[in-house]
Design an enzyme around this catalytic site. Structure first.
Site, PDB file in Angstrom:
ATOM      1  N   ILE A 182       7.458  -5.832  -2.344  1.00  0.00           N
ATOM      2  CA  ILE A 182       7.665  -5.427  -0.945  1.00  0.00           C
ATOM      3  C   ILE A 182       9.133  -5.669  -0.576  1.00  0.00           C
ATOM      4  CG2 ILE A 182       7.026  -5.836   1.463  1.00  0.00           C
ATOM      5  CD1 ILE A 182       4.282  -6.795   0.461  1.00  0.00           C
ATOM      6  N   SER A 183       9.645  -6.830  -0.957  1.00  0.00           N
ATOM      7  CA  SER A 183      11.040  -7.230  -0.666  1.00  0.00           C
ATOM      8  C   SER A 183      11.481  -6.729   0.705  1.00  0.00           C
ATOM      9  CB  SER A 183      11.986  -6.777  -1.778  1.00  0.00           C
ATOM     10  OG  SER A 183      11.755  -5.453  -2.205  1.00  0.00           O
ATOM     11  N   GLY A 218       0.799  -1.225   0.000  1.00  0.00           N
ATOM     12  CA  GLY A 218       0.000   0.000   0.000  1.00  0.00           C
ATOM     13  C   GLY A 218       0.835   1.280   0.000  1.00  0.00           C
ATOM     14  N   SER A 219       2.161   1.146  -0.074  1.00  0.00           N
ATOM     15  CA  SER A 219       3.009   2.351  -0.031  1.00  0.00           C
ATOM     16  C   SER A 219       3.072   3.054  -1.381  1.00  0.00           C
ATOM     17  CB  SER A 219       4.425   2.000   0.444  1.00  0.00           C
ATOM     18  OG  SER A 219       5.029   1.060  -0.423  1.00  0.00           O
TER      19      SER A 219
END
Ligand SMILES: Nc1ncnc2c1ncn2[C@@H]1O[C@H](COP(=O)(O)OP(=O)(O)O)[C@@H](O)[C@H]1O
Ligand SMILES: [Mg+2]
Length: 208
Positions: free
Chosen positions: A110-111, A40-41
């Site tokens: 995401i990592s 969600g970033s």
């Protein structure tokens, strides 16, 4: 005799057309723009906006999005620490091939673990791994919650969710950091993409 990983008798096949030839053809330098951050970033939003901006400038880019890759290449993997590591390793290897092909490869995942991202950096030629940290507060990501995943994670219905009950390790030395402005407003998708395009231009990736 040559052994690589689990295989014996493996030799490297040189090809007559090399990376420099392809870069001349494309009038750009291959690289990997690796976008990391919480769910969600805005990783996919940045990846898509950047991809469109580069395309409109006549530059060849390709987006490797974590969610999309889990539909195919990585559909045998889950979200355990080992599977996350293997997920990132595979995407890193694919991104390396795209960069070698001369493309601007935009990987958005995401990592969450620093070690896995650093492994990807280590397999790419110097300076061609550009780590972009989406430094958005968890509150904002959780308020956005476009897929309803934070809600499920808070309710205990998803286990091992990054930022909730699985760690996110922020980069220590990323090339680009995207964060809220002083007034607490998130930059627009165009502004975020502009920040990355500015970096690519400054470092000479958009020309040969
Ligand atoms: N710069 C931005 N300004 C406003 N909203 C944004 C911005 N970036 C992303 N969003 C919104 O936030 C949500 C999550 O973005 P997304 O790109 O899907 O995140 P991620 O890929 O990191 O999970 C989406 O609804 C998207 O429209
Ligand atoms: Mg996404």
């Amino acid at each position: 005799m040559s052994a690589v990983g689990k295989s014996a008798n493996i030799f490297w096949q040189e090809c007559p057309v090399g990376k420099l030839d392809r870069q001349k053809l494309l009038k750009q330098k291959g690289c990997v723009v690796w976008i990391t951050g919480l769910s969600g970033s805005g990783k996919s939003t940045l990846a898509c906006t950047l991809g469109r901006e580069l395309h409109s400038r006549g530059k060849l880019a390709y987006v490797l999005d974590g969610d999309n890759l889990r539909h195919g290449l990585n559909k045998d993997l889950g979200f355990s620490a080992e599977d996350r590591a293997e997920n990132i390793r595979r995407v890193g290897e694919v991104a390396k091939l795209f960069a070698d092909a001369g493309l601007i490869c935009i990987a958005s995942l995401i990592s969450p673990y620093r070690k896995d991202r650093d492994s990807c950096r280590s397999i790419l030629p110097d300076l061609s791994f550009i780590e972009v940290f989406m430094n958005m507060p968890l509150d904002l990501c959780e308020a956005r919650d476009p897929k309803g995943l934070y809600k499920l994670a808070r309710a205990g219905k998803i286990k091992g969710f990054t930022g909730i009950d699985d760690p996110y390790e922020p980069p220590l030395n990323c090339e680009i950091e995207i964060q809220e402005e002083e007034n607490g407003v998130c930059p627009s998708p165009c502004a975020m993409a502009g920040q990355v395009v500015g970096y690519l231009e400054e470092k000479g990736f958009l020309q040969v």
